[in-house]
Design a protein around this motif. Sequence first.
Motif, PDB file in Angstrom:
ATOM      1  N   VAL A  92       4.984   5.424   9.721  1.00  0.00           N
ATOM      2  CA  VAL A  92       4.823   4.675   8.526  1.00  0.00           C
ATOM      3  C   VAL A  92       4.749   3.201   8.554  1.00  0.00           C
TER       4      VAL A  92
ATOM      5  N   SER B 139       3.958   1.498  11.366  1.00  0.00           N
ATOM      6  CA  SER B 139       3.008   1.149  12.309  1.00  0.00           C
ATOM      7  C   SER B 139       4.033   0.417  13.521  1.00  0.00           C
TER       8      SER B 139
ATOM      9  N   SER C 132       4.098  -3.090   9.407  1.00  0.00           N
ATOM     10  CA  SER C 132       3.223  -3.207   8.192  1.00  0.00           C
ATOM     11  C   SER C 132       2.937  -1.601   7.834  1.00  0.00           C
ATOM     12  N   PHE C 133       3.251  -1.627   6.462  1.00  0.00           N
ATOM     13  CA  PHE C 133       3.383  -0.291   5.678  1.00  0.00           C
ATOM     14  C   PHE C 133       2.189   0.245   5.950  1.00  0.00           C
ATOM     15  N   ASN C 134       2.017   1.710   6.275  1.00  0.00           N
ATOM     16  CA  ASN C 134       0.973   2.423   6.689  1.00  0.00           C
ATOM     17  C   ASN C 134       0.886   3.581   5.681  1.00  0.00           C
ATOM     18  N   ILE C 135       0.407   3.447   4.331  1.00  0.00           N
ATOM     19  CA  ILE C 135       0.280   4.532   3.244  1.00  0.00           C
ATOM     20  C   ILE C 135      -0.678   5.482   3.656  1.00  0.00           C
ATOM     21  N   ASP C 136      -1.625   5.341   4.460  1.00  0.00           N
ATOM     22  CA  ASP C 136      -2.741   6.169   4.953  1.00  0.00           C
ATOM     23  C   ASP C 136      -1.866   7.235   5.926  1.00  0.00           C
ATOM     24  N   TYR C 137      -0.880   7.077   6.704  1.00  0.00           N
ATOM     25  CA  TYR C 137      -0.297   8.049   7.432  1.00  0.00           C
ATOM     26  C   TYR C 137       0.524   9.063   6.528  1.00  0.00           C
ATOM     27  N   ILE C 138       0.972   8.712   5.368  1.00  0.00           N
ATOM     28  CA  ILE C 138       1.846   9.515   4.441  1.00  0.00           C
ATOM     29  C   ILE C 138       0.766  10.439   3.995  1.00  0.00           C
ATOM     30  N   LYS C 139      -0.523  10.014   3.753  1.00  0.00           N
ATOM     31  CA  LYS C 139      -1.289  10.835   3.068  1.00  0.00           C
ATOM     32  C   LYS C 139      -1.888  11.613   4.036  1.00  0.00           C
TER      33      LYS C 139
ATOM     34  N   GLY D  47       1.309  13.174   8.622  1.00  0.00           N
ATOM     35  CA  GLY D  47       2.572  12.565   7.659  1.00  0.00           C
ATOM     36  C   GLY D  47       2.739  13.708   6.922  1.00  0.00           C
TER      37      GLY D  47
END
Length: 193
Positions: A99, A101, A33-40, A44
């Motif tokens: 990213v 997960s 699952s794509f974890n956009i919160d990690y990039i932010k 990340g």
Amino acid sequence: MEDPAFPDSVDTMSSTPGSAPPKTTTGGGSMISFNIDYIKSIPGILKVCELFFGLITWACVASYPYQYYLNGIGAGQHWVMFVAVTTWLITLILFILFVLSVHTNVPFLSGLPWPFIEMAYNGGASVLYFLAACVQAGTTATRWVYLPGYTTYAAAAAFAFFTTIAYVADAFFAVQAWRSQGGGAAAGAGTQP
């Protein structure tokens, strides 16, 4: 349009009267699952900086022929290239794991102590990159300013130090995350950094 052969949710347990309701998995139970919160997040952003600065270091070192000069001057370029490529690839793999997960959704990876792994890796990468940056700076210092390749060597040294700073910052935040999980080697098993 819903296809009855591929429902949006699936019952994974049968329920009996008086028992807890059945668990439901949505999206077919994908392990990715794509974890956009990690990039932010700070880790990340630091990983992106490490990848960016590391790639520039790698490109600068690779763009100019490095061979053994008189008395072995320039021989350290092989070490710099090894550190730059190896840490870049490992950081890229970790970034993809976090990213997507994968580290929390794949059973054999979810039990690992990720805060400790992050702390150990970033600490080791910081030391290796600092040594590589010093070697690169030393190699640059042996060249005269008017010789070809001086600016490339100097840029590689500068970006190697920038990459070192990113790894040190990442190690600092990894230590903070590790301590918040209890500080033991097994602390934080199955948690996201």
